[in-house]
Design a protein around this motif. Structure first.
Motif, mmCIF file in Angstrom:
data_model
loop_
_atom_site.group_PDB
_atom_site.id
_atom_site.type_symbol
_atom_site.label_atom_id
_atom_site.label_comp_id
_atom_site.label_asym_id
_atom_site.label_seq_id
_atom_site.Cartn_x
_atom_site.Cartn_y
_atom_site.Cartn_z
ATOM 1 N N TYR A 92 34.412 -15.629 57.992
ATOM 2 C CA TYR A 92 35.229 -15.140 59.103
ATOM 3 C C TYR A 92 35.015 -13.645 59.225
ATOM 4 C CZ TYR A 92 39.201 -14.232 62.127
ATOM 5 O OH TYR A 92 39.983 -13.837 63.176
ATOM 6 N N PHE A 94 35.926 -10.157 60.541
ATOM 7 C CA PHE A 94 37.125 -9.531 61.070
ATOM 8 C C PHE A 94 37.011 -8.012 61.182
ATOM 9 C CE2 PHE A 94 41.311 -7.566 60.283
ATOM 10 C CZ PHE A 94 41.966 -8.000 61.421
ATOM 11 N N ASN A 95 36.390 -7.362 60.219
ATOM 12 C CA ASN A 95 36.340 -5.901 60.213
ATOM 13 C C ASN A 95 34.915 -5.422 59.950
ATOM 14 O OD1 ASN A 95 35.886 -5.992 57.355
ATOM 15 N ND2 ASN A 95 38.085 -6.284 57.061
#
Length: 364
Positions: A92, A94-95
């Motif tokens: 995943y 995300f940043n």
């Protein structure tokens, strides 16, 4: 040689085309046989990321990028390899640290040490992403470089900078067309043709041309267009015979319908050429083109099947993008169906084919 390779993360941005061009220029400056590694992150991770709509869009972007890079490399396309890959399918994102991890893992796996970044690279739309991403990549031991591109404006100027190449191109086209309609090479026609072509080129060279003129690429496209012309005439002849059979049939077995599909052409001239070619072929009529989305009226089911089989589309890609682009998936292979729905099995096979064909040879 891995030391000469470049890693270029790509996402759908307003400067991605310029970044690809810069990466191709950097590869041409390098010795040996460098490889351009274009990677596209899939930021959204559903249950099966590889089959998601986001993955399909990323694959389509990588197909475009591969064609652009091959076109920009020109004569060096046989020396510089092109690799494309989706990344982040199993995590995943995300940043910036997440993106740096997947890019770093790909770089280590392929022995790449240099990264070229699109200044507008921001797949999640979050701000800021790029500065911390640069820091994370450099901390991972990678050398980073921002592509020196300018942000596209919404309303560009009507006129563009143009040099001798643009003038010569328009002069030659205008002069040739003048002599064609004059039908006779006389002294008067040559003189008046030269005067007319000079005026046309002088007035329109900053309006009708875009980018620098590359003679070798231009000659290649003209040569391929000469191959395409008889192919198009043959397709028109075949379609005429097919429509004549339908018209002369006692039951008049027509099945008119409108079909929509996304063509694998990415600029105005290729899209216009494909649209006109479809219209010139009896049984099909281009109703509308929005960017690369085509709406076509077809008279028979056979005409629809032939349209989605992609013969004309592949031929147009051959003219503008070279032999390598002919191996890209056709509309039917990309999952398009005559009723406008999308066949997921077709998308899967097209994605597999596109991954196989991204290392195609010289575009000329």
């Amino acid at each position: 040689m891995a030391d000469n390779d470049l890693l270029i993360p790509v996402a759908d941005s307003e400067t991605v085309r310029q970044t690809v061009s810069h990466a191709a220029d950097r590869a041409q400056e390098r010795d040996g046989t460098p490889t351009l590694h274009f990677v596209c992150p899939v930021s959204e991770r559903p249950a099966n990321a590889a089959d998601s709509a986001a993955a399909a869009e990323a694959e389509a972007l990588l197909d475009r990028v591969s064609v652009w890079a091959t076109d920009d490399l020109g004569d060096d396309a046989s020396r510089v390899a092109i690799e494309t890959s989706l990344v982040g399918l199993d995590v995943y994102l995300f940043n910036p640290g997440d993106y740096a991890d997947v890019f770093g893992a790909y770089a280590r796996e392929n022995g790449v040490t240099a990264v070229v970044l699109d200044p507008r690279f921001n797949p999640l739309g979050m701000a800021p992403l790029l500065p911390p991403l640069e820091r994370e990549l450099e901390a991972a031991g990678l050398t980073t470089e921002l592509a020196p591109v300018e942000r596209a404006t919404r309303r560009g100027p009507i006129t563009r900078s143009a040099g001798l190449g643009q003038f010569a191109l328009l002069f030659g086209a205008a002069f040739g067309f003048y002599q064609l309609i004059a039908t006779e090479l006389t002294t008067v026609n040559l003189i008046t043709g030269a005067i007319t072509a000079t005026i046309v080129a002088g007035v329109l060279r900053r309006v009708s041309t875009q980018g620098s003129v590359r003679p070798r690429r231009l000659v290649g496209r003209v040569g391929r267009m000469l191959v395409y012309a008889p192919y198009l005439l043959w397709e028109i002849a075949k379609a005429n015979v097919a429509i004549a059979k339908v018209v002369l049939h006692p039951r008049l077995p027509i099945d008119p319908a409108v079909v929509e599909f996304d063509a694998a052409v990415w600029s105005e001239l290729p899209a216009t050429t494909l649209a006109n070619s479809i219209t010139l072929t009896p049984g099909t009529l281009t109703v509308d083109v929005t960017q690369r989305h085509f709406t076509v009226h077809s008279l028979t089911a056979d005409a629809r099947r032939d349209l989605l089989a992609g013969g004309l589309e592949r031929a147009v890609r051959f003219v503008f993008y070279g032999r390598a682009a002919m191996r890209s998936a056709t509309p039917s292979e990309r999952g398009e169906t005559p009723d406008g729905s999308v066949d997921s099995a077709g998308i899967d096979s097209a994605q597999s084919a596109s991954r196989t064909d991204t290392n195609a040879g010289d575009s000329e």
